[in-house]
Motif scaffolding. Sequence first.
Motif, PDB file in Angstrom:
ATOM      1  N   GLY A 100       1.419  -1.063  -0.429  1.00  0.00           N
ATOM      2  CA  GLY A 100      -0.290  -0.111   0.258  1.00  0.00           C
ATOM      3  C   GLY A 100       0.681   1.612   0.284  1.00  0.00           C
ATOM      4  N   ASP A 101       2.278   0.940   0.113  1.00  0.00           N
ATOM      5  CA  ASP A 101       3.546   1.858   0.110  1.00  0.00           C
ATOM      6  C   ASP A 101       2.858   2.934  -0.915  1.00  0.00           C
ATOM      7  OD1 ASP A 101       4.055   1.843   2.928  1.00  0.00           O
ATOM      8  OD2 ASP A 101       6.106   1.551   2.379  1.00  0.00           O
ATOM      9  N   THR A 102       3.153   3.961  -0.938  1.00  0.00           N
ATOM     10  CA  THR A 102       3.591   5.554  -2.329  1.00  0.00           C
ATOM     11  C   THR A 102       4.316   6.298  -2.112  1.00  0.00           C
ATOM     12  OG1 THR A 102       0.792   5.493  -2.745  1.00  0.00           O
ATOM     13  CG2 THR A 102       2.592   7.178  -3.565  1.00  0.00           C
ATOM     14  N   LEU A 103       5.686   5.793  -3.221  1.00  0.00           N
ATOM     15  CA  LEU A 103       6.286   6.001  -3.258  1.00  0.00           C
ATOM     16  C   LEU A 103       6.888   7.265  -4.148  1.00  0.00           C
ATOM     17  CD1 LEU A 103       8.561   2.637  -2.999  1.00  0.00           C
ATOM     18  CD2 LEU A 103       7.857   3.531  -1.773  1.00  0.00           C
ATOM     19  N   ARG A 104       7.187   8.592  -3.725  1.00  0.00           N
ATOM     20  CA  ARG A 104       8.131   9.692  -5.015  1.00  0.00           C
ATOM     21  C   ARG A 104       9.421   9.174  -4.478  1.00  0.00           C
ATOM     22  NH1 ARG A 104       5.709  13.477  -7.412  1.00  0.00           N
ATOM     23  NH2 ARG A 104       4.115  13.116  -6.372  1.00  0.00           N
ATOM     24  N   VAL A 105       9.613   9.313  -6.372  1.00  0.00           N
ATOM     25  CA  VAL A 105      11.020   9.166  -6.457  1.00  0.00           C
ATOM     26  C   VAL A 105      12.189  10.524  -6.887  1.00  0.00           C
ATOM     27  CG1 VAL A 105      12.594   8.415  -8.058  1.00  0.00           C
ATOM     28  CG2 VAL A 105      10.122   5.848  -7.330  1.00  0.00           C
ATOM     29  N   ARG A 106      13.008  10.951  -7.069  1.00  0.00           N
ATOM     30  CA  ARG A 106      13.573  12.111  -7.235  1.00  0.00           C
ATOM     31  C   ARG A 106      14.932  12.162  -7.466  1.00  0.00           C
ATOM     32  NH1 ARG A 106      12.392  14.261  -1.308  1.00  0.00           N
ATOM     33  NH2 ARG A 106      14.753  13.616  -0.487  1.00  0.00           N
ATOM     34  N   ALA A 107      15.079  12.779  -9.029  1.00  0.00           N
ATOM     35  CA  ALA A 107      16.543  12.424  -9.236  1.00  0.00           C
ATOM     36  C   ALA A 107      17.109  13.450  -8.686  1.00  0.00           C
ATOM     37  CB  ALA A 107      16.952  11.616 -10.698  1.00  0.00           C
ATOM     38  N   THR A 108      18.464  13.990  -8.304  1.00  0.00           N
ATOM     39  CA  THR A 108      19.600  14.985  -8.026  1.00  0.00           C
ATOM     40  C   THR A 108      21.213  14.158  -9.177  1.00  0.00           C
ATOM     41  OG1 THR A 108      18.311  15.974  -6.056  1.00  0.00           O
ATOM     42  CG2 THR A 108      20.252  16.604  -6.965  1.00  0.00           C
ATOM     43  N   VAL A 109      20.931  15.649  -9.936  1.00  0.00           N
ATOM     44  CA  VAL A 109      22.526  15.768 -10.445  1.00  0.00           C
ATOM     45  C   VAL A 109      23.172  16.048  -9.846  1.00  0.00           C
ATOM     46  CG1 VAL A 109      23.861  16.299 -12.939  1.00  0.00           C
ATOM     47  CG2 VAL A 109      20.806  16.382 -12.629  1.00  0.00           C
TER      48      VAL A 109
END
Lengths: 155, 155
Positions: A100-109
């Motif tokens: 049930g988890d919702t994951l937000r993904v981000r990428a930092t250069v």
Amino acid sequence: MTDNGLKYFEDYTPGATYDCGEVSVSEAQILSFARDFDPQPIHVDPAAAASGPFGGLIASGWHTAALVMRQLVEHYLPVGGSLASPGIDQIRWPVPVRPGDTLRVRATVQDARRSQSKPDRGIVTGVIEAVNQDGDLVMRATAVNFVLVRPEPQN
Amino acid sequence: MTDNGLKYFEDYTPGATYDCGEVSVSEAQILSFARDFDPQPIHVDPAAAASGPFGGLIASGWHTAALVMRQLVEHYLPVGGSLASPGIDQIRWPVPVRPGDTLRVRATVQDARRSQSKPDRGIVTGVIEAVNQDGDLVMRATAVNFVLVRPEPQN
């Protein structure tokens, strides 16, 4: 081009963070992935997992990584301009992913530099993070990707 | 206990290499995994992949990692005695995995030491390698795993 405007090496700005959207994971998906690839009791046996070290079923770390990859393909890696990855450094899964988890993904250069040996490409190093709905960091990895440089205009 | 005789922390001998068997991967499996998790043309579009940088379809590196994990669960990680992994260092995919490949997996214990903070466990660092039928190294990773120490005999 991704929805973050990323297509060629020159588009990747060191220090910039790109939102890669969010993804949810169900118990059925956790069980299915783990039966195929990581059949440890904490990932495939809800009853055993309930009395185990995490107090319930958790996703295989490889499942989490695969879910994150999907977001990177859609929002961070240029379609057709990505030349595969030589590797990943330091994957960490500090907090488990649960049904049930919702994951937000981000990428930092972190770094972007031209290849010395292959002038058609650059090497982009990014810090990839996934955070659950409670704000807990569930995965952090450093990914190295080759990306094509912008072609010269043709006469 | 695995077929390599591994059950508790004390069983992991630094320097020892454990055979983790072999696994084959079909084009259908490569396509299925990649459609779910890594839908880049080199992984999901045989025609585009044929004219791409690898001259054909290749498996997602995450698929390779997941296939290798299955072998580790069956041959290297103790059933029930593994306490999940804090992370992985330095995954490398030096040669692509292609449809029909058969990968042999092996794990070499690099370091094994008792946890300072949690006396019930040890920290096992292993170098995981997968080699294809031609002897090419297709994946190398350094994995850190917590493993329970052997229980004291009860009176």
